[in-house]
Design an enzyme around this catalytic site. Structure first.
Site, PDB file in Angstrom:
ATOM      1  N   ARG A  36     -11.509 -46.324 -95.295  1.00 53.31           N
ATOM      2  CA  ARG A  36     -10.574 -46.491 -94.168  1.00 53.31           C
ATOM      3  C   ARG A  36      -9.998 -45.161 -93.664  1.00 53.31           C
ATOM      4  O   ARG A  36      -8.855 -45.120 -93.210  1.00 53.31           O
ATOM      5  CB  ARG A  36      -9.420 -47.431 -94.536  1.00 53.31           C
ATOM      6  CG  ARG A  36      -9.867 -48.864 -94.809  1.00 53.31           C
ATOM      7  CD  ARG A  36     -10.054 -49.627 -93.496  1.00 53.31           C
ATOM      8  NE  ARG A  36     -10.642 -50.940 -93.726  1.00 53.31           N
ATOM      9  CZ  ARG A  36      -9.925 -52.066 -93.817  1.00 53.31           C
ATOM     10  NH1 ARG A  36      -8.637 -52.030 -93.657  1.00 53.31           N
ATOM     11  NH2 ARG A  36     -10.527 -53.200 -94.011  1.00 53.31           N
ATOM     12  N   ARG A  40      -5.818 -46.756 -88.604  1.00 53.04           N
ATOM     13  CA  ARG A  40      -4.450 -46.697 -88.097  1.00 53.04           C
ATOM     14  C   ARG A  40      -3.592 -45.569 -88.637  1.00 53.04           C
ATOM     15  O   ARG A  40      -2.501 -45.342 -88.123  1.00 53.04           O
ATOM     16  CB  ARG A  40      -3.757 -48.045 -88.328  1.00 53.04           C
ATOM     17  CG  ARG A  40      -4.236 -49.104 -87.354  1.00 53.04           C
ATOM     18  CD  ARG A  40      -3.741 -50.483 -87.725  1.00 53.04           C
ATOM     19  NE  ARG A  40      -4.361 -50.904 -88.967  1.00 53.04           N
ATOM     20  CZ  ARG A  40      -4.211 -52.124 -89.509  1.00 53.04           C
ATOM     21  NH1 ARG A  40      -3.441 -53.000 -88.912  1.00 53.04           N
ATOM     22  NH2 ARG A  40      -4.814 -52.434 -90.625  1.00 53.04           N
ATOM     23  N   ARG A  49      -7.734 -46.843 -79.255  1.00 54.08           N
ATOM     24  CA  ARG A  49      -7.838 -48.299 -79.408  1.00 54.08           C
ATOM     25  C   ARG A  49      -6.871 -49.072 -78.501  1.00 54.08           C
ATOM     26  O   ARG A  49      -6.975 -50.291 -78.390  1.00 54.08           O
ATOM     27  CB  ARG A  49      -7.589 -48.688 -80.872  1.00 54.08           C
ATOM     28  CG  ARG A  49      -8.784 -48.535 -81.816  1.00 54.08           C
ATOM     29  CD  ARG A  49      -9.812 -49.653 -81.630  1.00 54.08           C
ATOM     30  NE  ARG A  49      -9.162 -50.948 -81.400  1.00 54.08           N
ATOM     31  CZ  ARG A  49      -8.586 -51.685 -82.340  1.00 54.08           C
ATOM     32  NH1 ARG A  49      -8.643 -51.307 -83.580  1.00 54.08           N
ATOM     33  NH2 ARG A  49      -7.976 -52.813 -82.037  1.00 54.08           N
ATOM     34  N   ASP A  85     -17.027 -53.061 -88.972  1.00 58.88           N
ATOM     35  CA  ASP A  85     -16.333 -53.949 -89.906  1.00 58.88           C
ATOM     36  C   ASP A  85     -17.366 -54.819 -90.597  1.00 58.88           C
ATOM     37  O   ASP A  85     -18.461 -55.031 -90.073  1.00 58.88           O
ATOM     38  CB  ASP A  85     -15.298 -54.818 -89.184  1.00 58.88           C
ATOM     39  CG  ASP A  85     -14.344 -55.458 -90.196  1.00 58.88           C
ATOM     40  OD1 ASP A  85     -13.378 -54.795 -90.595  1.00 58.88           O
ATOM     41  OD2 ASP A  85     -14.590 -56.605 -90.615  1.00 58.88           O
ATOM     42  N   TYR A 160     -14.662 -65.084 -96.377  1.00 62.52           N
ATOM     43  CA  TYR A 160     -14.142 -65.210 -94.996  1.00 62.52           C
ATOM     44  C   TYR A 160     -14.763 -66.405 -94.282  1.00 62.52           C
ATOM     45  O   TYR A 160     -14.088 -67.142 -93.558  1.00 62.52           O
ATOM     46  CB  TYR A 160     -14.386 -63.923 -94.201  1.00 62.52           C
ATOM     47  CG  TYR A 160     -13.451 -62.799 -94.608  1.00 62.52           C
ATOM     48  CD1 TYR A 160     -12.086 -62.879 -94.332  1.00 62.52           C
ATOM     49  CD2 TYR A 160     -13.913 -61.682 -95.282  1.00 62.52           C
ATOM     50  CE1 TYR A 160     -11.219 -61.859 -94.721  1.00 62.52           C
ATOM     51  CE2 TYR A 160     -13.051 -60.665 -95.672  1.00 62.52           C
ATOM     52  CZ  TYR A 160     -11.707 -60.753 -95.388  1.00 62.52           C
ATOM     53  OH  TYR A 160     -10.850 -59.761 -95.772  1.00 62.52           O
TER      54      TYR A 160
HETATM   55  O1  CP3 Z   1     -12.825 -45.676 -92.324  1.00 61.78           O
HETATM   56  C1  CP3 Z   1     -13.342 -46.802 -92.525  1.00 61.78           C
HETATM   57  O2  CP3 Z   1     -13.525 -47.221 -93.684  1.00 61.78           O
HETATM   58  C2  CP3 Z   1     -13.769 -47.519 -91.261  1.00 61.78           C
HETATM   59  C3  CP3 Z   1     -14.570 -48.667 -91.225  1.00 61.78           C
HETATM   60  C4  CP3 Z   1     -14.155 -49.981 -91.860  1.00 61.78           C
HETATM   61  C5  CP3 Z   1     -13.295 -50.967 -91.273  1.00 61.78           C
HETATM   62  N1  CP3 Z   1     -13.364 -52.079 -92.036  1.00 61.78           N
HETATM   63  C6  CP3 Z   1     -12.523 -50.805 -90.043  1.00 61.78           C
HETATM   64  C7  CP3 Z   1     -11.353 -51.685 -89.803  1.00 61.78           C
HETATM   65  C8  CP3 Z   1     -14.682 -50.519 -93.027  1.00 61.78           C
HETATM   66  C9  CP3 Z   1     -15.593 -49.859 -94.039  1.00 61.78           C
HETATM   67  C10 CP3 Z   1     -14.171 -51.847 -93.119  1.00 61.78           C
HETATM   68  C11 CP3 Z   1     -14.577 -52.769 -94.186  1.00 61.78           C
HETATM   69  C12 CP3 Z   1     -13.830 -54.010 -94.406  1.00 61.78           C
HETATM   70  N2  CP3 Z   1     -13.322 -54.877 -93.478  1.00 61.78           N
HETATM   71  C13 CP3 Z   1     -13.620 -54.559 -95.688  1.00 61.78           C
HETATM   72  C14 CP3 Z   1     -14.105 -53.945 -96.967  1.00 61.78           C
HETATM   73  C15 CP3 Z   1     -13.280 -52.773 -97.371  1.00 61.78           C
HETATM   74  C16 CP3 Z   1     -11.922 -53.064 -97.907  1.00 61.78           C
HETATM   75  O3  CP3 Z   1     -10.955 -52.575 -97.316  1.00 61.78           O
HETATM   76  O4  CP3 Z   1     -11.839 -53.768 -98.930  1.00 61.78           O
HETATM   77  C17 CP3 Z   1     -12.912 -55.754 -95.528  1.00 61.78           C
HETATM   78  C18 CP3 Z   1     -12.438 -56.660 -96.621  1.00 61.78           C
HETATM   79  C19 CP3 Z   1     -12.735 -55.958 -94.118  1.00 61.78           C
HETATM   80  C20 CP3 Z   1     -12.078 -57.104 -93.439  1.00 61.78           C
HETATM   81  C21 CP3 Z   1     -10.934 -56.593 -92.629  1.00 61.78           C
HETATM   82  N3  CP3 Z   1     -11.071 -56.042 -91.371  1.00 61.78           N
HETATM   83  C22 CP3 Z   1      -9.562 -56.504 -93.002  1.00 61.78           C
HETATM   84  C23 CP3 Z   1      -8.977 -57.018 -94.297  1.00 61.78           C
HETATM   85  C24 CP3 Z   1      -8.887 -55.889 -91.934  1.00 61.78           C
HETATM   86  C25 CP3 Z   1      -7.426 -55.466 -91.860  1.00 61.78           C
HETATM   87  C26 CP3 Z   1      -6.566 -56.402 -91.121  1.00 61.78           C
HETATM   88  C27 CP3 Z   1      -5.283 -55.714 -90.694  1.00 61.78           C
HETATM   89  O5  CP3 Z   1      -5.033 -55.657 -89.497  1.00 61.78           O
HETATM   90  O6  CP3 Z   1      -4.545 -55.235 -91.578  1.00 61.78           O
HETATM   91  C28 CP3 Z   1      -9.841 -55.611 -90.936  1.00 61.78           C
HETATM   92  C29 CP3 Z   1      -9.592 -54.916 -89.656  1.00 61.78           C
HETATM   93  C30 CP3 Z   1     -10.041 -53.491 -89.615  1.00 61.78           C
HETATM   94  N4  CP3 Z   1     -11.257 -53.041 -90.020  1.00 61.78           N
HETATM   95  C31 CP3 Z   1      -9.301 -52.397 -89.105  1.00 61.78           C
HETATM   96  C32 CP3 Z   1     -10.123 -51.265 -89.200  1.00 61.78           C
HETATM   97  C33 CP3 Z   1      -9.811 -49.859 -88.746  1.00 61.78           C
HETATM   98  C34 CP3 Z   1      -7.916 -52.483 -88.505  1.00 61.78           C
HETATM   99  C35 CP3 Z   1      -8.057 -52.915 -87.090  1.00 61.78           C
HETATM  100  C36 CP3 Z   1      -7.003 -52.352 -86.184  1.00 61.78           C
HETATM  101  O7  CP3 Z   1      -6.944 -51.115 -85.995  1.00 61.78           O
HETATM  102  O8  CP3 Z   1      -6.250 -53.163 -85.625  1.00 61.78           O
END
Ligand code: CP3
Length: 354
Positions: A36, A40, A49, A85, A160
């Site tokens: 991540r 953010r 974004r 994602d 999910y």
């Molecule tokens: O730097 C990175 O790692 C970027 C790429 C990335 C994202 N998601 C971007 C993202 C990666 C590798 C993921 C993987 C991901 N997504 C996982 C596995 C990794 C982990 O953290 O365990 C999981 C479980 C998800 C599912 C998911 N997507 C979650 C739990 C969330 C967060 C929800 C929230 O708003 O708190 C997301 C959204 C997400 N994926 C964001 C980002 C940058 C946030 C979106 C935003 O900016 O609004």
């Protein structure tokens, strides 16, 4: 400049500290990237974004390239993680889902019956052309910094799809797993094919390593992992074995599953911060490199404490076949980006005394 993404690959494999550590070769310094790292915590991410929904941004080539580059430019990390994602390949084949800010992935029609499996068709290259275009663009722009492609592992994606959204106890997922094992294995088989194809397309477009995220596998006992999950995670990693890129496998709270997560075909096992890295290395044995494992909340601690703990992680990592520094899970959105930049600097200049 060449347009063949793979033309530079052999060179990167020998020069990149990240790729060297993944393969158990001595790197010039301990390599570091952060799960991540794009997201953010960065004001430039929040700016780009603005007004664009998360999933839409994942299918916009220009945004994927820019957001992936942001932490590389700012922190000087040793690898880029592709901005996407784990639910993106499911969206690409038409599953009705969204990523809700502050919540995570939400699936409109959760999968709980055999008839619904038909919605999980194979992923075709044409479904993700904007994404593979972004990989190709990134490989050019990144130059000597390798790109990590990724996918969600079958159990985490199934959670999910079955729950319909994030879940604390994965109750409905396990209900299906225990109660309808044939449907469960058919579901995980479908997801494994999709995840494997998503990884393959990223590597064929130029990614030099892959990470399979089984974030929620820590909810499983070792016996249930073996029965219900292991063959499907193994199938994903096996399906990209011929591509000859390092395969990283990571989950949260997976201390008791570490050896199994190595055995499913990982070259590098990601370790969360709950397991001391030296313990993890002992459990994994001499054939696995490790990635991790500073507690992400340590970035809110005074800098001297961060550096002390980071040094402990680096020292512990020396016992492994290879060590890639990372956090034990993703960067928290409230993290001060300067704390990440300082940590990268510290790791890169930390004197290797071994
Ligand atoms: O730097 C990175 O790692 C970027 C790429 C990335 C994202 N998601 C971007 C993202 C990666 C590798 C993921 C993987 C991901 N997504 C996982 C596995 C990794 C982990 O953290 O365990 C999981 C479980 C998800 C599912 C998911 N997507 C979650 C739990 C969330 C967060 C929800 C929230 O708003 O708190 C997301 C959204 C997400 N994926 C964001 C980002 C940058 C946030 C979106 C935003 O900016 O609004």
């Amino acid at each position: 400049m060449t347009t063949d993404a793979h033309a530079t690959a052999p060179d990167l494999a020998t020069t990149s500290p990240f790729l060297r550590a993944c393969r158990g070769l001595e790197p010039s310094h301990t390599p570091v990237w952060f799960m991540r790292q794009a997201g953010r915590s960065l004001p430039e991410y929040l700016a780009i974004r603005e007004g664009v929904p998360m999933l839409e941004s994942c299918f916009r080539t220009d945004m994927v390239v820019e957001i992936t580059m942001q932490p590389v430019r700012r922190h000087g990390v040793d690898a880029a993680i592709f901005f996407s994602d784990i639910v993106v390949p499911l969206k690409a084949i038409g599953v009705d889902l969204d990523i809700v800010p502050g919540t995570g992935p939400v699936v409109a029609d959760p999968i709980r019956s055999e008839g619904q499996l038909a919605s999980l068709r194979d992923l075709e290259p044409d479904d993700v052309t904007s994404i593979t275009d972004a990989v190709r663009g990134l490989v050019q722009e990144l130059g000597s910094t390798p790109l990590i492609g990724f996918a969600g592992a079958p159990f985490t994606l199934a959670s999910y799809l079955v729950e319909g959204g994030p879940s604390r106890d994965h109750r409905r997922t396990k209900e299906l797993m225990y109660g309808q094992p044939d449907l469960w294995h058919a579901l995980l088989g479908r997801i494994a094919a999709i995840a494997g194809q998503f990884l393959r397309l990223q590597v064929e477009a130029g990614a030099s390593a892959i990470q399979l995220f089984d974030s929620w596998a820590g909810a499983l006992s070792p016996a249930d992992y073996d029965t219900y999950v292991r063959p499907h995670s193994a199938a994903v990693l096996e399906s990209v074995a011929d591509l000859d890129v390092p395969r990283i496998h990571f989950g949260v709270g997976t201390g008791e599953l570490l050896t199994r997560m190595g055995d499913v075909g990982a070259d590098v096992v990601g370790v969360d911060w709950r397991v001391p890295l030296d313990d993890a290395i002992r459990r994994l044995g001499p054939d696995k490199a490790v990635q991790g494992n500073l507690d992400p909340t340590l970035l809110f601690a005074p800098t001297d404490l961060v550096h002390r703990r980071a040094a402990e992680v680096i020292e512990a990592g020396r016992a492994a076949k290879g060590h890639v520094f990372n956090l034990g899970h993703g960067v928290l959105p409230a993290t001060d980006p300067d704390a990440l930049t300082r940590l990268v600097e510290f790791i890169h200049t930390y004197e290797r005394t071994a």
